[in-house]
Design an enzyme around this catalytic site. Sequence first.
Site, PDB file in Angstrom:
ATOM      1  N   GLN A 125       0.834  -1.200   0.000  1.00  0.00           N
ATOM      2  CA  GLN A 125       0.000   0.000   0.000  1.00  0.00           C
ATOM      3  C   GLN A 125       0.870   1.252   0.000  1.00  0.00           C
ATOM      4  O   GLN A 125       0.567   2.226  -0.688  1.00  0.00           O
ATOM      5  CB  GLN A 125      -0.946  -0.017   1.204  1.00  0.00           C
ATOM      6  CG  GLN A 125      -1.918   1.146   1.209  1.00  0.00           C
ATOM      7  CD  GLN A 125      -3.009   0.992   2.253  1.00  0.00           C
ATOM      8  OE1 GLN A 125      -3.532  -0.095   2.455  1.00  0.00           O
ATOM      9  NE2 GLN A 125      -3.341   2.072   2.930  1.00  0.00           N
ATOM     10  N   CYS A 155      -4.600 -10.368   4.182  1.00  0.00           N
ATOM     11  CA  CYS A 155      -3.560 -11.071   4.947  1.00  0.00           C
ATOM     12  C   CYS A 155      -3.697 -10.771   6.445  1.00  0.00           C
ATOM     13  O   CYS A 155      -3.137 -11.481   7.276  1.00  0.00           O
ATOM     14  CB  CYS A 155      -2.161 -10.724   4.436  1.00  0.00           C
ATOM     15  SG  CYS A 155      -1.774  -8.978   4.409  1.00  0.00           S
TER      16      CYS A 155
END
Length: 193
Positions: A125, A155
């Site tokens: 990200q 995750c």
Amino acid sequence: MAIDKEKIKEHIKGILIALGDDPEREGLKDTPDRVARMYEEVFEGMNYTNDEIADMFSRTFDAPARGKRDMVLLKDIEVFSYCEHHIALMYDMTVAVAYIPRDKVIGLSKIVRIADMVSKRLQLQERIGADIAYIMEKVAGSPDVAVIIKGKHSCVTARGIKNMPSHTVTTTLRGAFENDDTLRSEVINAVLN
């Protein structure tokens, strides 16, 4: 770099076998091909460098007369990506891009296209924000760029700790957004509140 669909099919078939399933059974027969076609689509951005993406979406217009601190902010751009650590989905992601125009402005749809293409890679990200900022600086000709991303990571939400409500917020601040406390607060408040 072109995505090699034949290799993907071969490896997906191997993964199905490694999982203890039969890749020739009815429900899985076409799965390697479907996954290869899906990967070609969702990882399209891996075919391009940041400079190539900047060239693809470089259409700009002369900027109207503006004040030195006037900003353009486009928020709630929906994207998804896949984390490079687990190839796990990053989802419910929204991107906000702000910049202070100099001599030119970029078409709003181009900002959305840049965010979309950058996200179509195995990514972090944090890197999505840095890549969008780099491309925006290059296309808009302005060093004053902010990218704020909020998203969920499977995750974290679907494996391991399995913490469903958590989300990650990252900020990438360049130029005036990094150096001017008031401007930084203004853009962060406009995006997150």
